[in-house]
Design a protein around this motif. Structure first.
Motif, PDB file in Angstrom:
ATOM      1  N   ASN A   6       0.855  -1.194   0.000  1.00 46.92           N
ATOM      2  CA  ASN A   6       0.000   0.000   0.000  1.00 46.92           C
ATOM      3  C   ASN A   6       0.883   1.233   0.000  1.00 46.92           C
ATOM      4  O   ASN A   6       1.723   1.402   0.873  1.00 46.92           O
ATOM      5  N   ARG A  13     -14.606   1.467   9.346  1.00 42.39           N
ATOM      6  CA  ARG A  13     -13.775   0.656   8.454  1.00 42.39           C
ATOM      7  C   ARG A  13     -13.879   1.157   7.006  1.00 42.39           C
ATOM      8  O   ARG A  13     -12.897   1.161   6.273  1.00 42.39           O
ATOM      9  N   GLN A  49     -10.819   2.435   4.672  1.00 39.97           N
ATOM     10  CA  GLN A  49     -10.576   1.796   3.385  1.00 39.97           C
ATOM     11  C   GLN A  49     -10.649   2.806   2.245  1.00 39.97           C
ATOM     12  O   GLN A  49      -9.901   2.714   1.282  1.00 39.97           O
ATOM     13  N   THR A  91      -7.470  -0.994   0.505  1.00 38.22           N
ATOM     14  CA  THR A  91      -7.625  -2.250   1.233  1.00 38.22           C
ATOM     15  C   THR A  91      -6.303  -2.631   1.888  1.00 38.22           C
ATOM     16  O   THR A  91      -5.233  -2.406   1.319  1.00 38.22           O
ATOM     17  N   PRO A  92      -6.343  -3.201   3.074  1.00 40.03           N
ATOM     18  CA  PRO A  92      -5.091  -3.535   3.765  1.00 40.03           C
ATOM     19  C   PRO A  92      -4.383  -4.708   3.100  1.00 40.03           C
ATOM     20  O   PRO A  92      -5.006  -5.567   2.468  1.00 40.03           O
ATOM     21  N   GLN A 100      -4.664  -9.018   6.786  1.00 37.07           N
ATOM     22  CA  GLN A 100      -5.735  -9.090   7.772  1.00 37.07           C
ATOM     23  C   GLN A 100      -5.613 -10.435   8.459  1.00 37.07           C
ATOM     24  O   GLN A 100      -5.475 -11.465   7.787  1.00 37.07           O
ATOM     25  N   GLN A 149     -10.494 -10.124  13.440  1.00 33.50           N
ATOM     26  CA  GLN A 149     -10.877  -9.161  12.412  1.00 33.50           C
ATOM     27  C   GLN A 149     -10.703  -7.713  12.853  1.00 33.50           C
ATOM     28  O   GLN A 149     -11.114  -6.811  12.148  1.00 33.50           O
ATOM     29  N   THR A 198      -7.802  -6.032  13.473  1.00 32.81           N
ATOM     30  CA  THR A 198      -6.502  -5.435  13.193  1.00 32.81           C
ATOM     31  C   THR A 198      -6.234  -5.478  11.702  1.00 32.81           C
ATOM     32  O   THR A 198      -6.358  -6.526  11.077  1.00 32.81           O
ATOM     33  N   TRP A 199      -5.871  -4.326  11.139  1.00 32.11           N
ATOM     34  CA  TRP A 199      -5.475  -4.229   9.738  1.00 32.11           C
ATOM     35  C   TRP A 199      -4.019  -3.804   9.686  1.00 32.11           C
ATOM     36  O   TRP A 199      -3.571  -2.958  10.453  1.00 32.11           O
ATOM     37  N   TYR A 200      -3.284  -4.352   8.706  1.00 35.21           N
ATOM     38  CA  TYR A 200      -1.872  -4.026   8.512  1.00 35.21           C
ATOM     39  C   TYR A 200      -1.691  -3.439   7.112  1.00 35.21           C
ATOM     40  O   TYR A 200      -2.063  -4.060   6.122  1.00 35.21           O
ATOM     41  N   TYR A 201      -1.100  -2.270   7.055  1.00 34.28           N
ATOM     42  CA  TYR A 201      -0.734  -1.633   5.794  1.00 34.28           C
ATOM     43  C   TYR A 201       0.788  -1.621   5.726  1.00 34.28           C
ATOM     44  O   TYR A 201       1.447  -1.002   6.564  1.00 34.28           O
ATOM     45  N   ASN A 218      -5.977  -0.685  14.708  1.00 32.00           N
ATOM     46  CA  ASN A 218      -6.812  -1.538  15.554  1.00 32.00           C
ATOM     47  C   ASN A 218      -8.215  -0.955  15.633  1.00 32.00           C
ATOM     48  O   ASN A 218      -8.391   0.249  15.792  1.00 32.00           O
TER      49      ASN A 218
END
Length: 137
Positions: A35, A51, A55, A60-61, A64, A69, A71-74, A93
């Protein structure tokens, strides 16, 4: 006669391999992966966003956790030519209601002049209204 051919082969071999010892002759392109994180968009991220808003802002991360569900990581990796690669990771988070509870960026992002120019709003001066029969003005 044999020494001449050996010397010619030796000089030819050394001249052919001599070009490969020079570093940074071959052009290497910049390779961004993951990203694309900009300092301007990350600074717009706030606690309490949904969310969908995150986004829309960041895309989109990359990662995942399928078991959790919340926590998102970029992840953004930038390899510029012969420089060492730079990796940035943004962890977001969410609380159980689906709102951002906290976020953490591992390293600060650099602000490029191109990004500032591209993110600015360019407006044209207003044109005076002219009738169709007054085209000469």
């Amino acid at each position: 006669m044999q020494i001449k051919s050996i010397m010619t082969a030796l000089i030819l071999a050394l001249s052919a391999t001599g070009c490969s010892t020079v570093s940074k002759v071959v052009y290497r392109i910049d390779v961004p992966q993951g990203n694309y994180l900009e300092a301007g968009t990350v600074s717009q991220l706030q606690a309490g966003m949904t969310r969908q808003q995150v986004q829309y802002l960041l895309g989109t991360p990359v990662l995942q956790n399928p078991f959790e569900q919340h926590t998102w990581y970029y992840v953004f990796l930038q390899q510029k030519g012969y420089e060492t690669p730079q990796q940035h990771m943004l962890v977001i988070n969410f609380n159980p209601q689906g709102l951002v509870s906290d976020f953490k960026l591992d390293k600060p992002l650099t602000e490029d002049e191109k990004q500032i120019i591209n993110n600015s709003i360019i407006s044209a001066p207003p044109q005076p209204a002219a009738s169709w029969w007054q085209f000469w003005k």
